[in-house]
Structure formats: structure tokens, C-alpha cells
Scaffold this motif. Sequence first.
Motif, PDB file in Angstrom:
ATOM      1  N   PHE A  28       4.106  -2.510  -5.072  1.00 29.30           N
ATOM      2  CA  PHE A  28       3.354  -1.692  -6.024  1.00 29.30           C
ATOM      3  C   PHE A  28       4.285  -0.933  -6.978  1.00 29.30           C
ATOM      4  N   ALA A  29       5.496  -0.634  -6.542  1.00 30.88           N
ATOM      5  CA  ALA A  29       6.448   0.076  -7.403  1.00 30.88           C
ATOM      6  C   ALA A  29       7.156  -0.861  -8.386  1.00 30.88           C
ATOM      7  N   LEU A  50      -2.567   3.434  -5.707  1.00 31.34           N
ATOM      8  CA  LEU A  50      -3.078   2.131  -6.108  1.00 31.34           C
ATOM      9  C   LEU A  50      -3.646   2.202  -7.521  1.00 31.34           C
ATOM     10  N   LYS A  51      -3.167   1.309  -8.357  1.00 32.88           N
ATOM     11  CA  LYS A  51      -3.690   1.182  -9.709  1.00 32.88           C
ATOM     12  C   LYS A  51      -4.438  -0.141  -9.783  1.00 32.88           C
ATOM     13  N   GLU A  57       0.996  -7.844 -15.208  1.00 31.25           N
ATOM     14  CA  GLU A  57       1.854  -7.709 -14.022  1.00 31.25           C
ATOM     15  C   GLU A  57       1.001  -7.967 -12.778  1.00 31.25           C
ATOM     16  N   ARG A  58       0.611  -9.222 -12.628  1.00 27.85           N
ATOM     17  CA  ARG A  58      -0.290  -9.590 -11.525  1.00 27.85           C
ATOM     18  C   ARG A  58       0.390  -9.409 -10.178  1.00 27.85           C
ATOM     19  N   LEU A  59      -0.401  -9.005  -9.204  1.00 26.31           N
ATOM     20  CA  LEU A  59       0.078  -8.891  -7.835  1.00 26.31           C
ATOM     21  C   LEU A  59      -1.002  -9.465  -6.916  1.00 26.31           C
ATOM     22  N   LEU A  82      -8.680  -3.210  -2.159  1.00 27.14           N
ATOM     23  CA  LEU A  82      -7.869  -3.933  -3.137  1.00 27.14           C
ATOM     24  C   LEU A  82      -8.686  -4.985  -3.869  1.00 27.14           C
ATOM     25  N   GLU A  83      -9.567  -5.683  -3.159  1.00 26.90           N
ATOM     26  CA  GLU A  83     -10.434  -6.667  -3.807  1.00 26.90           C
ATOM     27  C   GLU A  83     -11.327  -6.013  -4.855  1.00 26.90           C
ATOM     28  N   GLN A  84     -11.841  -4.827  -4.546  1.00 23.28           N
ATOM     29  CA  GLN A  84     -12.678  -4.108  -5.503  1.00 23.28           C
ATOM     30  C   GLN A  84     -11.889  -3.694  -6.738  1.00 23.28           C
ATOM     31  N   MET A  85     -10.568  -3.577  -6.593  1.00 20.20           N
ATOM     32  CA  MET A  85      -9.702  -3.229  -7.712  1.00 20.20           C
ATOM     33  C   MET A  85      -9.176  -4.484  -8.418  1.00 20.20           C
TER      34      MET A  85
END
Length: 119
Positions: A28-29, A50-51, A57-59, A82-85
Amino acid sequence: IRSYNIDPARVVIQGRGAGGAIGYLAAFAHRDIIRGIVPIDVAVPRRTTLKPNDPVERLSIFSITPAPSRLKLAIQARLKQLEQMKYPVQNVETANAQGQLDAAGHQQLARWIDSLDKI
């Protein structure tokens, strides 16, 4: 990156337990470098900022959860968040208590890594 000819779209970090938590923090950093994370038997640390996922910048996350894990519910809850984001998330549950993948799981992981360069 300077020493080896690697595909910058397929840089993955992996860790188990505390190493997986550090992997989440690093991913994430450093989203400009890391494209995927493979945490084993660990949820995203609670204090992680969490953004929403950024198309530039896919993760992606390929989480491995041992079936007898005491963290299973926490892992599933954080992955759902995370899925909701809009993060692409795969959660593989292993029968192996150490979180080791079988041959089919290794193939699934290889396909996931190969897909990290998709748009």
C-alpha cells in the motif's frame, strides 16, 4: 529492478503471518512499484490506511487462507472491504495448515501473476 530485467507490471510481494502484514504495508505504501500481494494467513493490519484502488497504480490481492486458520473471519472481512474499494481480490483456502498450495493452487497463482499486466 536495476539489477534484473523484470516486468514492472508483475512485481509481487508475498509473506506469511507477520511477513504478510509487512507485505500489505509495503504494497500500500509503494503502489507505484508493487502490483500484487500474496498474503498467507494474515488480514490487512487494522491501522493500514486504505485508499480506493487507482487504475494508474493497480494493486491486486491473492490471499491464501489455511482452512484451520483462527484468523479466517478477520481475513474474509478485510478482503470484503478491499473488494468494496474496487481491489481485485482472490481468496484461496488451502487444506494444508501451513497455507501451502497444491499443484492446482500453484497454477492458479501463476495465472494470477501473469494477469497483473492487464488493463
